[in-house]
Design a protein around this motif. Structure first.
Motif, mmCIF file in Angstrom:
data_model
loop_
_atom_site.group_PDB
_atom_site.id
_atom_site.type_symbol
_atom_site.label_atom_id
_atom_site.label_comp_id
_atom_site.label_asym_id
_atom_site.label_seq_id
_atom_site.Cartn_x
_atom_site.Cartn_y
_atom_site.Cartn_z
ATOM 1 N N GLY A 60 0.787 -1.234 0.000
ATOM 2 C CA GLY A 60 0.000 0.000 0.000
ATOM 3 C C GLY A 60 0.814 1.276 0.000
ATOM 4 O O GLY A 60 0.279 2.344 0.298
ATOM 5 N N LEU A 61 2.102 1.199 -0.344
ATOM 6 C CA LEU A 61 2.948 2.397 -0.340
ATOM 7 C C LEU A 61 2.984 3.096 -1.693
ATOM 8 O O LEU A 61 3.196 4.313 -1.755
ATOM 9 N N ILE A 62 2.805 2.339 -2.761
ATOM 10 C CA ILE A 62 2.784 2.944 -4.092
ATOM 11 C C ILE A 62 1.562 2.445 -4.850
ATOM 12 O O ILE A 62 0.961 1.427 -4.505
ATOM 13 N N LYS A 63 1.231 3.210 -5.900
ATOM 14 C CA LYS A 63 0.104 2.856 -6.753
ATOM 15 C C LYS A 63 0.614 2.711 -8.176
ATOM 16 O O LYS A 63 1.426 3.521 -8.646
ATOM 17 N N ARG A 64 0.167 1.691 -8.860
ATOM 18 C CA ARG A 64 0.525 1.432 -10.252
ATOM 19 C C ARG A 64 -0.684 1.759 -11.106
ATOM 20 O O ARG A 64 -1.760 1.205 -10.910
ATOM 21 N N THR A 65 -0.498 2.672 -12.066
ATOM 22 C CA THR A 65 -1.585 3.060 -12.951
ATOM 23 C C THR A 65 -1.227 2.675 -14.373
ATOM 24 O O THR A 65 -0.164 3.058 -14.871
ATOM 25 N N VAL A 66 -2.099 1.907 -14.996
ATOM 26 C CA VAL A 66 -1.917 1.503 -16.391
ATOM 27 C C VAL A 66 -2.854 2.351 -17.237
ATOM 28 O O VAL A 66 -4.063 2.364 -17.013
ATOM 29 N N PHE A 67 -2.283 3.058 -18.214
ATOM 30 C CA PHE A 67 -3.076 3.887 -19.102
ATOM 31 C C PHE A 67 -3.450 3.079 -20.343
ATOM 32 O O PHE A 67 -2.588 2.424 -20.939
ATOM 33 N N PRO A 68 -4.720 3.120 -20.748
ATOM 34 C CA PRO A 68 -5.170 2.321 -21.892
ATOM 35 C C PRO A 68 -4.727 2.936 -23.221
ATOM 36 O O PRO A 68 -5.508 3.568 -23.930
ATOM 37 N N GLU A 69 -3.464 2.787 -23.520
ATOM 38 C CA GLU A 69 -2.883 3.314 -24.749
ATOM 39 C C GLU A 69 -2.148 2.182 -25.450
ATOM 40 O O GLU A 69 -1.923 1.131 -24.878
ATOM 41 N N VAL A 70 -1.763 2.440 -26.672
ATOM 42 C CA VAL A 70 -0.927 1.480 -27.392
ATOM 43 C C VAL A 70 0.351 2.208 -27.769
ATOM 44 O O VAL A 70 0.299 3.200 -28.485
ATOM 45 N N PRO A 71 1.507 1.789 -27.272
ATOM 46 C CA PRO A 71 1.689 0.723 -26.285
ATOM 47 C C PRO A 71 1.233 1.185 -24.896
ATOM 48 O O PRO A 71 1.172 2.389 -24.633
ATOM 49 N N PRO A 72 0.913 0.242 -24.024
ATOM 50 C CA PRO A 72 0.437 0.622 -22.686
ATOM 51 C C PRO A 72 1.501 1.431 -21.934
ATOM 52 O O PRO A 72 2.687 1.163 -22.037
ATOM 53 N N ARG A 73 1.029 2.413 -21.214
ATOM 54 C CA ARG A 73 1.916 3.240 -20.391
ATOM 55 C C ARG A 73 1.587 2.957 -18.932
ATOM 56 O O ARG A 73 0.419 2.927 -18.550
ATOM 57 N N VAL A 74 2.630 2.735 -18.136
ATOM 58 C CA VAL A 74 2.457 2.446 -16.711
ATOM 59 C C VAL A 74 3.196 3.517 -15.923
ATOM 60 O O VAL A 74 4.345 3.836 -16.228
ATOM 61 N N GLU A 75 2.530 4.076 -14.931
ATOM 62 C CA GLU A 75 3.163 5.049 -14.041
ATOM 63 C C GLU A 75 3.007 4.586 -12.606
ATOM 64 O O GLU A 75 1.997 3.990 -12.237
ATOM 65 N N TYR A 76 4.026 4.918 -11.819
ATOM 66 C CA TYR A 76 4.016 4.611 -10.391
ATOM 67 C C TYR A 76 3.950 5.921 -9.618
ATOM 68 O O TYR A 76 4.590 6.908 -9.987
ATOM 69 N N SER A 77 3.165 5.924 -8.558
ATOM 70 C CA SER A 77 3.042 7.103 -7.712
ATOM 71 C C SER A 77 2.913 6.641 -6.264
ATOM 72 O O SER A 77 2.636 5.471 -5.986
ATOM 73 N N LEU A 78 3.123 7.570 -5.355
ATOM 74 C CA LEU A 78 2.982 7.256 -3.932
ATOM 75 C C LEU A 78 1.525 7.330 -3.510
ATOM 76 O O LEU A 78 0.773 8.180 -3.980
ATOM 77 N N THR A 79 1.140 6.457 -2.624
ATOM 78 C CA THR A 79 -0.163 6.555 -1.972
ATOM 79 C C THR A 79 -0.017 7.540 -0.814
ATOM 80 O O THR A 79 1.088 8.018 -0.507
#
Length: 108
Positions: A60-79
């Protein structure tokens, strides 16, 4: 995250690992894509980085966000929890400097 006998042990067990504290401090500066983290953490393999990111997310320390794009983009952020532990990590950083200085002095 598993509770320990002592809250200090719980904290240490959660943030210990190959560069977890450094990952959190980098994310405190802003959201990062996986490739950015690879560039910032040159002394860790991509396999180990992926493992640490998964553990930090599970705790629960970070959040992974997957953006629905081609190619997929993933970003990490702090909770919120990840942001709250920054002061503790900063103090641990200062403590690390004290220990490093004493190690250097004793080796001379």
């Amino acid at each position: 995250m598993k509770k320990s006998y002592c809250p200090i042990d719980t904290f240490i067990n959660t943030v210990k690992g190959k560069r977890k504290g450094t990952i959190i401090l980098h994310l405190y500066q802003g959201d990062k894509r996986y490739s950015e983290l690879v560039r910032l953490l040159t002394d860790i393999s991509e396999r180990m980085l992926t493992k640490q990111l998964k553990e930090l997310e599970a705790d629960g320390l970070i959040k992974r966000t997957v953006f629905p794009e081609v190619p997929p983009r993933v970003e990490y952020s702090l909770t919120d929890l990840g942001r709250q532990i920054r002061p503790v990590l900063k103090e641990m950083y200062k403590g690390g400097i004290l220990f490093e200085d004493s190690i250097v002095d004793s080796e001379v």
